[in-house]
Motif scaffolding. Structure first.
Motif, PDB file in Angstrom:
ATOM      1  N   SER A   1       3.927  85.227 -51.633  1.00  0.00           N
ATOM      2  CA  SER A   1       4.321  85.813 -53.101  1.00  0.00           C
ATOM      3  C   SER A   1       3.515  85.986 -53.498  1.00  0.00           C
ATOM      4  O   SER A   1       3.215  86.228 -53.964  1.00  0.00           O
ATOM      5  N   ASN A   2       1.670  86.117 -52.138  1.00  0.00           N
ATOM      6  CA  ASN A   2       0.864  86.612 -53.379  1.00  0.00           C
ATOM      7  C   ASN A   2       0.937  87.644 -52.346  1.00  0.00           C
ATOM      8  O   ASN A   2      -0.665  89.096 -52.906  1.00  0.00           O
ATOM      9  N   VAL A   3       1.850  88.325 -52.190  1.00  0.00           N
ATOM     10  CA  VAL A   3       1.874  90.000 -52.161  1.00  0.00           C
ATOM     11  C   VAL A   3       2.231  91.040 -53.312  1.00  0.00           C
ATOM     12  O   VAL A   3       3.554  90.723 -53.303  1.00  0.00           O
ATOM     13  N   ASP A   4       1.333  91.563 -53.467  1.00  0.00           N
ATOM     14  CA  ASP A   4       1.407  92.457 -54.153  1.00  0.00           C
ATOM     15  C   ASP A   4       1.533  93.820 -53.942  1.00  0.00           C
ATOM     16  O   ASP A   4       0.657  94.741 -53.757  1.00  0.00           O
ATOM     17  N   LEU A   5       2.797  94.614 -53.339  1.00  0.00           N
ATOM     18  CA  LEU A   5       2.505  95.809 -52.333  1.00  0.00           C
ATOM     19  C   LEU A   5       2.115  97.294 -53.704  1.00  0.00           C
ATOM     20  O   LEU A   5       1.815  98.024 -53.369  1.00  0.00           O
ATOM     21  N   VAL A   6       3.126  96.971 -54.764  1.00  0.00           N
ATOM     22  CA  VAL A   6       2.305  98.121 -55.638  1.00  0.00           C
ATOM     23  C   VAL A   6       1.253  97.600 -55.722  1.00  0.00           C
ATOM     24  O   VAL A   6       0.449  98.640 -56.079  1.00  0.00           O
ATOM     25  N   ALA A   7       0.424  96.610 -56.405  1.00  0.00           N
ATOM     26  CA  ALA A   7      -0.657  96.456 -57.060  1.00  0.00           C
ATOM     27  C   ALA A   7      -1.875  97.059 -55.968  1.00  0.00           C
ATOM     28  O   ALA A   7      -2.757  97.984 -55.622  1.00  0.00           O
TER      29      ALA A   7
ATOM     30  N   GLU B   1      -1.816  87.884 -45.141  1.00  0.00           N
ATOM     31  CA  GLU B   1      -1.661  88.133 -46.061  1.00  0.00           C
ATOM     32  C   GLU B   1      -3.348  87.319 -46.516  1.00  0.00           C
ATOM     33  O   GLU B   1      -3.250  86.970 -47.557  1.00  0.00           O
TER      34      GLU B   1
ATOM     35  N   SER C   1      -7.527  86.621 -50.256  1.00  0.00           N
ATOM     36  CA  SER C   1      -6.355  87.307 -50.122  1.00  0.00           C
ATOM     37  C   SER C   1      -5.948  88.805 -48.987  1.00  0.00           C
ATOM     38  O   SER C   1      -7.368  89.580 -49.484  1.00  0.00           O
TER      39      SER C   1
ATOM     40  N   SER D   1      -5.457  91.567 -51.483  1.00  0.00           N
ATOM     41  CA  SER D   1      -6.030  92.380 -52.211  1.00  0.00           C
ATOM     42  C   SER D   1      -7.413  92.307 -52.082  1.00  0.00           C
ATOM     43  O   SER D   1      -7.801  93.629 -52.658  1.00  0.00           O
TER      44      SER D   1
END
Length: 327
Positions: free
Chosen positions: A203-209, A280, A295, A297
Motif C-alpha cells: 500500500s505504500n508503493v506510489d509509482l506515480v510519485a 518496498e 521506503s 520513495s
C-alpha cells in the motif's frame, strides 16, 4: 547518435514504433516555432547558412575520449540546421564500470582468499528516442515493468515452509545471497528459498510519485546538444534540448502490460537492493539506528541511478552531437 543515419535496432521485448524518416536537411529554413535564440539573425556576419557541411573537425572517438568534458555554451550564432521528426528504438550497453564492492556497513567485501570482491560492470539496455523538430527537443524514454514478488523459505520441491502460526516465512532480498534465486525465476527453489508472485504491491508503493521524483532528478541537468566538430564550437546556434522520460508499469503476477524495456522485481523488503531487484522497504542503517529500513520513495537516488543506467547510452554517439552545459 548519428543524426544522418539514426539507429533503428529493434528493442527486445519492446517493438519498434512506426518508422519515421530522418532528413538532416541543413539548408532548409528553421521551424517557425523554433526558439528565438536559434535564429538571432540570418544576416549576421557569423551566421551559418551551410551547416550541412560544417563538420570541419572530426569528433574524438569513444575509444580515445571515453568521457568528453562538457563545454559551456557561448552566445549562439544563427544556424540553418534542421531535422525532420525521428522516432526509434535503440539498443546498446551501459557505460557503468566495475568497482570494489563494500558490505552494508561500508567495509571491504572480501572473497575467501581475502581479496576484495569486484562489483558492477556493463549490461545491455534498450530505450526509445524521439526528436521533435518544432521544439528542437530530444526525449529519451524507458518503460520499466515492475513485478511484485516475495522470497520465502521453501523445501527442495518449492513448497513453502510455514512458521508455527501457519504463515509463509518471508526473507528480505540480499543481492549477494539471493541473486541466483532471481536468476532461476519464480517457482524454482534454490538454497532453501523460492521466489513467488504476490497478489499486489504494498500500500505504500506510489509509482506515480516515484516517476515524478526520478524525472525531476534526470531532467535537472540543464544541458543541451549541439553539432559535434562544429567550427564555431560553443557558439553553435543549433541547440537541442534533452529530456528524460520514465514509465513504471505495474505487472501483478507477471500480467501483460504492453511493451517495455526492463523488468524489475519488487520485494516487500531488501537488505541489499540492486538494479534489477528493488524493495518496498530498504535496509539503510545509520549510526543511531543500525537496523533502519526506509521506503521505496526515500531510496529515490538508488532507483534514479538504475534508470540512468538504462538510458545513458544516448550520450555515447559522437558522430554528430556533443552533450554540453548551458550558461
Amino acid at each position: 547518435m548519428n543524426w544522418e543515419q539514426p539507429q533503428s535496432a529493434g528493442a527486445v521485448p519492446a517493438a519498434p514504433p512506426s518508422p519515421s524518416t530522418s532528413d538532416a536537411s541543413a539548408s532548409s529554413a528553421p521551424s517557425a516555432n523554433a526558439a528565438a535564440y536559434d535564429q538571432p539573425s540570418p544576416d549576421a556576419p557569423e551566421a551559418d547558412h551551410d551547416s550541412k557541411h560544417e563538420m570541419k573537425k572530426s569528433p574524438a572517438s569513444k575509444e580515445t575520449d571515453p568521457e568528453p568534458e562538457p563545454i559551456k555554451l557561448a552566445e549562439p550564432v544563427w544556424c540553418d540546421w534542421n531535422l525532420k521528426k525521428v522516432e526509434t528504438e535503440c539498443d546498446g550497453a551501459t557505460e557503468t564500470g566495475e568497482y570494489k564492492a563494500l558490505t552494508n556497513t561500508k567495509t571491504p567485501w572480501l572473497n575467501l582468499d581475502n581479496s576484495q570482491r569486484i562489483g558492477g560492470g556493463s549490461f545491455p539496455t534498450t530505450f526509445e528516442l524521439l526528436y521533435e523538430p518544432d521544439t528542437k527537443t530530444l526525449t529519451a524514454s524507458v518503460r520499466v515493468k515492475i513485478i511484485p514478488v516475495d522470497l520465502i523459505k521453501a523445501d527442495s520441491t518449492g513448497q513453502a515452509i510455514l512458521d508455527c502460526d501457519g504463515r509463509k516465512q518471508s526473507v528480505p532480498y540480499e543481492n549477494s545471497a539471493h541473486w541466483r534465486n532471481v536468476a532461476n525465476g519464480v517457482g524454482s527453489p534454490f538454497a532453501g528459498l523460492v521466489m513467488e508472485y504476490r497478489d499486489a504491491a504494498g500500500s505504500n508503493v506510489d509509482l506515480v510519485a516515484l516517476k515524478r521524483q526520478v524525472e525531476a532528478t534526470l531532467n535537472g541537468h540543464k544541458s543541451q546538444l549541439i553539432l559535434a566538430g562544429y567550427s564555431k564550437a560553443a557558439s553553435c546556434g543549433c541547440r537541442v534540448k534533452v529530456r528524460f522520460n520514465v514509465t513504471f508499469l505495474l505487472s501483478v503476477k507477471n500480467c501483460h502490460v504492453g511493451e517495455y524495456h526492463k523488468e524489475i522485481w519488487l520485494f516487500p523488503k531488501t537488505d541489499r537492493a540492486d538494479a534489477a531487484s528493488w524493495g518496498e522497504s530498504n535496509f539503510d542503517p545509520i549510526p543511531k539506528d543500525p537496523n533502519r529500513y526506509v521506503s521505496l520513495s526515500e531510496m529515490n537516488i538508488v532507483h534514479t541511478n538504475a534508470v540512468i543506467c538504462l538510458i545513458i547510452p544516448m550520450n555515447t554517439g559522437r558522430s554528430a552531437v556533443l552533450f554540453t552545459v548551458t550558461i
